[in-house]
Design a protein around this motif. Structure first.
Motif, PDB file in Angstrom:
ATOM      1  N   THR A  24      36.446  51.666  55.956  1.00  0.00           N
ATOM      2  CA  THR A  24      35.662  51.736  57.193  1.00  0.00           C
ATOM      3  C   THR A  24      34.289  52.295  56.875  1.00  0.00           C
ATOM      4  OG1 THR A  24      37.647  52.123  58.528  1.00  0.00           O
ATOM      5  CG2 THR A  24      35.540  52.697  59.514  1.00  0.00           C
ATOM      6  N   ASP A  25      33.235  51.510  57.157  1.00  0.00           N
ATOM      7  CA  ASP A  25      31.862  51.965  56.945  1.00  0.00           C
ATOM      8  C   ASP A  25      31.403  52.769  58.163  1.00  0.00           C
ATOM      9  OD1 ASP A  25      31.942  50.600  54.585  1.00  0.00           O
ATOM     10  OD2 ASP A  25      30.781  48.872  55.288  1.00  0.00           O
ATOM     11  N   HIS A  26      30.883  53.990  57.924  1.00  0.00           N
ATOM     12  CA  HIS A  26      30.516  54.873  59.030  1.00  0.00           C
ATOM     13  C   HIS A  26      29.032  54.832  59.371  1.00  0.00           C
ATOM     14  CE1 HIS A  26      34.554  56.435  59.050  1.00  0.00           C
ATOM     15  NE2 HIS A  26      34.465  56.855  57.801  1.00  0.00           N
ATOM     16  N   PHE A  27      28.153  54.956  58.355  1.00  0.00           N
ATOM     17  CA  PHE A  27      26.722  54.966  58.639  1.00  0.00           C
ATOM     18  C   PHE A  27      25.952  54.665  57.347  1.00  0.00           C
ATOM     19  CE2 PHE A  27      27.978  59.347  57.688  1.00  0.00           C
ATOM     20  CZ  PHE A  27      27.110  59.693  56.669  1.00  0.00           C
ATOM     21  N   TYR A  28      24.639  54.380  57.525  1.00  0.00           N
ATOM     22  CA  TYR A  28      23.748  54.141  56.391  1.00  0.00           C
ATOM     23  C   TYR A  28      22.835  55.347  56.200  1.00  0.00           C
ATOM     24  CZ  TYR A  28      25.046  49.205  56.246  1.00  0.00           C
ATOM     25  OH  TYR A  28      25.738  48.028  56.121  1.00  0.00           O
ATOM     26  N   TYR A  65      27.858  55.019  53.931  1.00  0.00           N
ATOM     27  CA  TYR A  65      28.872  56.070  53.768  1.00  0.00           C
ATOM     28  C   TYR A  65      30.165  55.575  54.405  1.00  0.00           C
ATOM     29  CZ  TYR A  65      30.960  60.723  53.504  1.00  0.00           C
ATOM     30  OH  TYR A  65      31.762  61.787  53.187  1.00  0.00           O
ATOM     31  N   SER A  66      31.258  55.618  53.617  1.00  0.00           N
ATOM     32  CA  SER A  66      32.500  54.986  54.056  1.00  0.00           C
ATOM     33  C   SER A  66      33.706  55.860  53.765  1.00  0.00           C
ATOM     34  CB  SER A  66      32.690  53.633  53.344  1.00  0.00           C
ATOM     35  OG  SER A  66      31.541  52.836  53.411  1.00  0.00           O
ATOM     36  N   GLY A  67      34.794  55.507  54.397  1.00  0.00           N
ATOM     37  CA  GLY A  67      36.100  56.082  54.085  1.00  0.00           C
ATOM     38  C   GLY A  67      37.040  54.958  53.700  1.00  0.00           C
ATOM     39  N   MET A  68      37.886  55.194  52.712  1.00  0.00           N
ATOM     40  CA  MET A  68      38.792  54.138  52.276  1.00  0.00           C
ATOM     41  C   MET A  68      40.186  54.706  52.012  1.00  0.00           C
ATOM     42  SD  MET A  68      38.399  51.224  49.322  1.00  0.00           S
ATOM     43  CE  MET A  68      38.132  52.385  47.978  1.00  0.00           C
ATOM     44  N   TRP A  90      39.822  58.300  50.156  1.00  0.00           N
ATOM     45  CA  TRP A  90      38.540  58.702  49.581  1.00  0.00           C
ATOM     46  C   TRP A  90      37.461  58.550  50.650  1.00  0.00           C
ATOM     47  CZ3 TRP A  90      42.065  55.421  47.534  1.00  0.00           C
ATOM     48  CH2 TRP A  90      42.611  55.721  46.269  1.00  0.00           C
ATOM     49  N   GLN A  91      36.373  59.298  50.482  1.00  0.00           N
ATOM     50  CA  GLN A  91      35.196  59.069  51.307  1.00  0.00           C
ATOM     51  C   GLN A  91      33.953  59.358  50.476  1.00  0.00           C
ATOM     52  OE1 GLN A  91      35.649  61.597  54.720  1.00  0.00           O
ATOM     53  NE2 GLN A  91      35.140  63.480  53.626  1.00  0.00           N
ATOM     54  N   GLY A  92      32.903  58.621  50.760  1.00  0.00           N
ATOM     55  CA  GLY A  92      31.674  58.771  49.994  1.00  0.00           C
ATOM     56  C   GLY A  92      30.766  57.578  50.190  1.00  0.00           C
ATOM     57  N   TYR A  93      29.726  57.512  49.375  1.00  0.00           N
ATOM     58  CA  TYR A  93      28.747  56.427  49.467  1.00  0.00           C
ATOM     59  C   TYR A  93      29.146  55.270  48.553  1.00  0.00           C
ATOM     60  CZ  TYR A  93      25.737  59.770  51.866  1.00  0.00           C
ATOM     61  OH  TYR A  93      25.223  60.674  52.760  1.00  0.00           O
ATOM     62  N   TYR A 143      23.336  60.301  45.184  1.00  0.00           N
ATOM     63  CA  TYR A 143      24.622  60.791  45.677  1.00  0.00           C
ATOM     64  C   TYR A 143      25.754  60.541  44.681  1.00  0.00           C
ATOM     65  CZ  TYR A 143      21.829  60.216  49.927  1.00  0.00           C
ATOM     66  OH  TYR A 143      20.827  60.250  50.851  1.00  0.00           O
ATOM     67  N   ALA A 144      25.455  60.651  43.401  1.00  0.00           N
ATOM     68  CA  ALA A 144      26.428  60.285  42.364  1.00  0.00           C
ATOM     69  C   ALA A 144      27.720  61.083  42.453  1.00  0.00           C
ATOM     70  CB  ALA A 144      25.798  60.466  40.978  1.00  0.00           C
ATOM     71  N   ASP A 145      27.659  62.293  43.066  1.00  0.00           N
ATOM     72  CA  ASP A 145      28.864  63.113  43.156  1.00  0.00           C
ATOM     73  C   ASP A 145      29.702  62.780  44.383  1.00  0.00           C
ATOM     74  OD1 ASP A 145      26.904  64.018  44.833  1.00  0.00           O
ATOM     75  OD2 ASP A 145      27.475  66.126  44.704  1.00  0.00           O
ATOM     76  N   GLU A 146      29.247  61.850  45.207  1.00  0.00           N
ATOM     77  CA  GLU A 146      29.994  61.428  46.392  1.00  0.00           C
ATOM     78  C   GLU A 146      30.123  59.919  46.432  1.00  0.00           C
ATOM     79  OE1 GLU A 146      29.316  63.544  50.180  1.00  0.00           O
ATOM     80  OE2 GLU A 146      27.591  64.427  49.150  1.00  0.00           O
ATOM     81  N   VAL A 147      30.589  59.339  45.353  1.00  0.00           N
ATOM     82  CA  VAL A 147      30.663  57.889  45.242  1.00  0.00           C
ATOM     83  C   VAL A 147      32.057  57.408  45.620  1.00  0.00           C
ATOM     84  CG1 VAL A 147      30.487  55.932  43.677  1.00  0.00           C
ATOM     85  CG2 VAL A 147      28.880  57.828  43.476  1.00  0.00           C
ATOM     86  N   LEU A 148      32.105  56.399  46.463  1.00  0.00           N
ATOM     87  CA  LEU A 148      33.368  55.773  46.832  1.00  0.00           C
ATOM     88  C   LEU A 148      33.818  54.872  45.685  1.00  0.00           C
ATOM     89  CD1 LEU A 148      35.044  55.727  49.556  1.00  0.00           C
ATOM     90  CD2 LEU A 148      34.069  53.438  49.893  1.00  0.00           C
TER      91      LEU A 148
END
Length: 347
Positions: A150-154, A160-163, A193-196, A204-209
């Motif tokens: 699910t994509d949440h926002f840009y 930024y998504s959750g999977m 997971w959640q991240g970009y 945002y390399a530390d928050e990568v989906l």
């Protein structure tokens, strides 16, 4: 006004300190039994992959930003079953319960009906056992992977998504005779997971989906780790606690406990227990003695002292108090471990 002397203050301070109990948490490893008890004659096992490859367009969905409905998308499940079975064979070997854990690289099924289970035929099972010398075969007979993103926002061009990734799997243990075949073991689980969604390795390399493919691989290894605990005894980390008082004897006992010199700690704690008048301190000292006996694998003595601690706690603590809840949790855990110890003896 009544004058408070230095001697009076010293007495009050001593009384306060003697009634104060601290708590120190510690991690321990406990040996847990396999969830499935195999015959003792099974010393060598063979892990096989008996599932077809899942079609890329099956079970994967994407809900874009601002959309209500999800669309079906593609993701490759190539080699996911191999990750699962290879990881299972590695985890089982690491437990050192079986004399040998073998792994077959052959994919036994070539059809595309992933929802249909096709257990090993008796003649196939017999032939594989003969060729490998295995006492039993652990076969992955079903595996279905699903991912839902699910994509949440840009933000700055990145979404930024959750999977969620879900797995549905079935394994069977094939023994020398058909009568000895163990019922299917099912495992349904998931990871989130959640991240970009970033594939360029920059912002945002530390928050990568993860990609769907990487998510499925990670889930396969996670599921294999859980399944290994079904078939072999294993070690688990658990949390315990020790009560500490502001007295020289209790500090000395805690030093022994930190160095795993449990009998020395017991000797001191029993001395304190016999002299202690404060109900709370007496109960907590009894808990410490129970813990020490657990660490020495004397579950009978541990349970006796844990029950003593709980009985004493009921005399000073409310029914919903944290102290009493801790006692109940520990007694139940010791009862579970005593039952597990019996299963371990059987295995």
């Amino acid at each position: 006004m009544k004058k408070i002397t230095t001697a009076t203050l010293a007495i009050l301070a001593a009384a306060l300190l003697s009634s104060c109990a601290g708590i120190r948490y510690m991690d321990i490893e406990t040996r847990e039994p396999a969830q499935v008890t195999l015959p003792l004659a099974v010393r060598k096992v063979l892990i096989v992959n008996n599932v077809p490859q899942q079609p890329d367009d099956m079970g994967h969905f994407l809900q874009k930003v601002g959309r209500v409905a999800s669309n079906n998308v593609k993701a490759s499940s190539d080699s996911i079953a191999i990750f699962y079975t290879e990881a299972l064979s590695q985890f089982l070997a690491e437990e050192e319960y079986f004399d040998d854990v073998l792994y077959s690289h052959e994919q036994l099924r070539r059809d595309n009906n992933v929802l249909l289970e096709q257990p090993l035929l008796p003649e196939v099972m017999i032939e594989m056992r003969k060729e490998s010398g295995a006492d039993a075969i652990i076969s992955l007979d079903k595996m279905v992977m699903r991912t839902n993103r699910t994509d949440h926002f840009y933000q700055e061009g990145y979404v930024y998504s959750g999977m969620t990734a879900k797995i549905e799997s079935v394994m069977r243990v094939y023994l020398p005779t058909i009568d000895g075949q163990i019922p299917a073991v099912q495992l349904n689980d998931s990871l989130y997971w959640q991240g970009y969604d970033i594939q360029d390795g920059r912002a945002y390399a530390d928050e990568v989906l993860p990609t769907r493919e990487d998510a499925m691989k990670e889930l396969a290894v996670y599921a294999a780790d859980k399944m290994a605990k079904v078939f072999a005894p294993h070690w688990e980390f658990q949390n315990r606690w020790v009560y500490t008082f502001m007295s020289s004897q209790m500090r000395e006992a805690d030093t022994y406990a930190k160095n795993h010199q449990w009998q020395e700690a017991i000797n001191i704690w029993e001395s304190v227990y016999n002299k202690e008048k404060n109900k709370a301190n007496k109960a907590k000292t009894a808990h410490n003695i129970a813990l020490a006996y657990e660490m020495m694998d004397d579950m009978t003595a541990a349970l006796q002292w844990a029950h003593t601690a709980m009985e004493l706690t009921t005399k000073y603590a409310a029914s919903d108090s944290l102290d009493l809840r801790r006692c109940v949790i520990y007694v139940r855990e010791l009862e579970r471990r005593a039952d597990a110890s019996n299963k371990l003896d059987m295995q």
